[in-house]
Each structure stands twice: as C-alpha cells, then as structure tokens.
Design an enzyme around this catalytic site. Structure first.
Site, mmCIF file in Angstrom:
data_model
loop_
_atom_site.group_PDB
_atom_site.id
_atom_site.type_symbol
_atom_site.label_atom_id
_atom_site.label_comp_id
_atom_site.label_asym_id
_atom_site.label_seq_id
_atom_site.Cartn_x
_atom_site.Cartn_y
_atom_site.Cartn_z
ATOM 1 N N THR A 8 0.750 -0.985 -0.257
ATOM 2 C CA THR A 8 -0.141 -0.136 0.124
ATOM 3 C C THR A 8 1.243 1.097 -0.065
ATOM 4 O O THR A 8 0.439 2.257 -0.840
ATOM 5 C CB THR A 8 -1.225 0.193 1.043
ATOM 6 O OG1 THR A 8 -1.729 -0.740 0.861
ATOM 7 C CG2 THR A 8 -1.900 1.624 1.629
ATOM 8 N N ASP A 51 2.050 -6.274 -4.811
ATOM 9 C CA ASP A 51 0.619 -6.473 -3.456
ATOM 10 C C ASP A 51 1.554 -8.004 -2.299
ATOM 11 O O ASP A 51 2.210 -8.368 -2.753
ATOM 12 C CB ASP A 51 -0.635 -6.884 -3.544
ATOM 13 C CG ASP A 51 -1.022 -6.904 -2.478
ATOM 14 O OD1 ASP A 51 -2.431 -5.984 -2.194
ATOM 15 O OD2 ASP A 51 -1.428 -7.746 -1.491
ATOM 16 N N SER A 52 2.021 -7.964 -1.174
ATOM 17 C CA SER A 52 2.908 -8.945 -0.623
ATOM 18 C C SER A 52 1.933 -9.441 -0.200
ATOM 19 O O SER A 52 2.177 -10.617 -0.326
ATOM 20 C CB SER A 52 3.083 -8.099 1.067
ATOM 21 O OG SER A 52 1.743 -7.800 1.757
ATOM 22 N N SER A 53 0.549 -10.327 -0.582
ATOM 23 C CA SER A 53 -0.236 -11.432 -1.013
ATOM 24 C C SER A 53 0.333 -12.500 -2.021
ATOM 25 O O SER A 53 -0.466 -13.398 -1.826
ATOM 26 C CB SER A 53 -2.176 -11.201 -1.552
ATOM 27 O OG SER A 53 -2.337 -10.388 -0.522
ATOM 28 N N THR A 83 1.735 -4.926 4.035
ATOM 29 C CA THR A 83 1.459 -5.614 5.730
ATOM 30 C C THR A 83 1.006 -6.470 5.830
ATOM 31 O O THR A 83 1.197 -7.287 6.422
ATOM 32 C CB THR A 83 0.747 -4.214 6.516
ATOM 33 O OG1 THR A 83 -0.142 -4.299 5.570
ATOM 34 C CG2 THR A 83 1.660 -3.146 6.585
ATOM 35 N N ASP A 84 -0.033 -7.172 4.404
ATOM 36 C CA ASP A 84 -0.591 -8.117 4.516
ATOM 37 C C ASP A 84 0.074 -9.160 5.352
ATOM 38 O O ASP A 84 0.157 -9.882 6.250
ATOM 39 C CB ASP A 84 -1.430 -8.729 3.683
ATOM 40 C CG ASP A 84 -2.164 -7.104 3.179
ATOM 41 O OD1 ASP A 84 -2.943 -7.080 4.173
ATOM 42 O OD2 ASP A 84 -3.221 -8.146 2.416
#
Ligand code: ASP
Length: 332
Positions: A8, A51-53, A83-84
């Site tokens: 993000t 995105d960290s996913s 952050t995920d």
C-alpha cells in the site's frame, strides 16, 4: 539501503478505484524530507512492485540476495513491504539471514503515501533512522525487525493484528525493541547483542506444508484428507489454549500415522499470547506421546516459515531439533 517491494505504501488508485503498486521514482516525489536526512540512501526496487499477498519463497530469496550482495557496503536495510504478509517475510528473512549483524527493518503503510493522512512518511523516515543508528560504532539494532506505528518489534515475534488503524502489528510474547516519540527510545535489554559471525544465507524452502487450524467440531474427513495430501512434509497445527486438541481416537490415530509416515507436525497455539505446554492438560498429553513437536510461544508466521526452511535445508530427522532450538529469537 531501501529495498522497495510494493504494498500500500506506494499504491495509487487506478481508474476503477482499485489500489495497485507503482514504481519508487514516484514515491520520491512525495518524500522531499528524505533528502534532509543526513543519510546516504541507495534504493533498489523490485522490477514489478507487488501486493504482499503475492509474496512467497521466491520473493523472500530475492530480498535476501539483495541484502547479501550489499551487506558489506551498507550500514542497514529498510524493506518497504505490504503489511498483509510482512510478518511472514520478516520471519522468513530472520531464519534465512544466519549470523546477521546489521539492521533489516521492514516497514510499510496503511494508507498510500499519496494520501494526505498517510502513515507512510513517518514509518519510512523513522525506519531509516533506526537502520542507521549506531551504538559504540556498532549497529544499534542488529536483527530483522518491523517498524510500524511508532513501534519497533522483533520481526519473528510479530503478527498483523489490525487492518484499519495505524498500529497494525503486535508482538504479544516479546517486548517492544523501541518506541519512537520525540526521541527513538531503544529497549537495549530486548535487542539482540551483536556478534561477529559471517553472514550465511539459507535459501531452500519446502512448500509441501500446511497450516491446520482446529475448531470445535472439526471433521475426521478434513483431518484425514489434509494428512493424505500427496507429498505433504509438514504441518503447523493451530491448537486451543496451551496446545490442546480433541482427544478422540480417530484424531490421535490420524496424527500418529502422519508422523509415522514422515510428516513433521508442530503445535502452536491459536492464542496470540502465552505458549504451548504439551502435557499440561490431558487433551495435549497424547500429542507429545505420538511425537508432535511443541512450538512453544512461536507465532504461526514464525513456525511455518521455520518449518519450510528446516525441511528444505535439513530434512528429516534434523528438522525436529531445528524446530525446538531458538534460531532467531523466535522462542522463549
Ligand atoms: N494489500 C496490501 C499489501 O499487503 C496491504 C498493505 O500494504 O498494507 O501489499
């Protein structure tokens, strides 16, 4: 050095209103204050920020490769990350970077840097200051940490606990390493002491693993099917309270036959605080007897990444000893 992976922190809203990562050059436009820090900053960015996913062992190795390559030249590293799954990546890196003597500080943001109320600016600037801090000429925080919402936490003790507020992470079983207010106050007692070991990077991961979360009423079919997954090598079993599980004979027999067939099972608690104590209750005594390994007070994030590396690097039976030995401050 800043290692920008995405998240993000650097996202923008596309025409449909969905958040997507953008490249680091655009971030610098939002951060003129970086130039005022009296630090020599080098930036390395993932070719495609993510995105960290979408993070996994491949990206963990990519981060470790950068740290290893620039280890001698740099005083410290700040990894900008979503952050995920930050707690998983920070845990993996703590196990991978054996003999680490320099700070590797993960940070990110709950609101993109382009938003006026964003937490990105403070998180990055303080993380950079911590990464550059010295104590008697040595790095002040020589370990893998997460800096977020004014708090510095040991990476391998951390979990994401909040998806809205700015204080996104918690570390129930280990004290804060520092708090940033007017000054950055280090908790010296809690910070790992610097040694003199050379850096050695572990890179092999076993992905044929599972996290199995118990719940009241869990079915025999679910347990048996999970265990029967072709090639499965390890399970992190999320149990109740201090490591308790159903005592039904089908449950104990299923786990026992899995262990007999070479699957490593590690018991961690669903409680964020406290620890697994197999044998304290009748409902955990048999787990110890059949060879389930106690994960003590490890987080699920630490347990699964440690298990993946342990199986990948050492295999059976050495992985058992690796799991019960504190490797990066993850276990009390
Ligand atoms: N989905 C984002 C990520 O983990 C959330 C964040 O960065 O806070 O990449």
């Amino acid at each position: 050095m800043i290692i920008y992976t995405g998240g993000t922190f650097g996202m923008f809203k596309d025409s449909s209103g969905v958040l997507k990562p953008f490249d680091f050059s655009m971030i610098l436009e939002h951060l003129p204050a970086l130039k005022q820090l009296l630090l020599e900053i080098t930036v390395i960015s993932f070719e495609t920020p993510i995105d960290s996913s979408n993070m996994g062992p491949e990206q963990w190795v990519a981060i470790a490769d950068i740290v290893e390559k620039y280890y001698e030249q740099q005083d410290g590293f700040v990894v900008l990350h979503g952050t995920d799954t930050m707690a998983y990546t920070a845990s993996a890196l703590a196990f991978m970077l054996q003999g680490l003597e320099k700070p590797v500080i993960f940070t990110g943001a709950q609101l993109p840097i382009s938003e006026p109320r964003s937490d990105a600016r403070e998180n990055l600037i303080t993380a950079l200051e911590i990464a550059a801090m010295k104590n008697n000429g040595l790095p002040a925080v020589p370990e893998v940490c997460i800096y977020f919402g004014s708090q510095l936490l040991r990476g391998v003790r951390t979990r994401k606990a909040e998806s809205q507020h700015f204080d996104a992470f918690e570390s129930e079983n280990y004290p804060l390493l520092a708090e940033a207010g007017v000054k950055i106050e280090l908790n010296q007692e809690a910070i790992r002491k610097s040694g003199k070991a050379p850096l050695k990077v572990l890179r092999k991961f076993e992905s044929r693993v599972a996290i199995l979360k118990l719940f009241p009423g869990v079915s025999e079919a679910l347990i048996r099917h999970t265990i029967a997954l072709p090639g499965l090598r390890g399970i992190v079993l999320e149990t109740f309270g201090s490591g308790n599980a159903p005592s039904a004979s089908w449950f104990i027999e299923s786990l026992s036959s899995a262990i007999q067939s070479g699957i490593t099972i590690v018991n961690v608690s669903q409680c964020p605080g406290g620890m697994v104590q197999q044998g304290r209750y009748e409902t955990s005594r048999e787990l110890a007897q059949i060879g389930v390994i106690s994960g003590g007070d490890m987080t699920t994030e630490a347990a699964i990444t440690k298990l993946m590396i342990g199986l990948g690097e050492f295999g059976m039976p050495e992985v058992g000893q690796w799991m019960i030995t504190p490797v990066a401050g993850e276990l009390s």
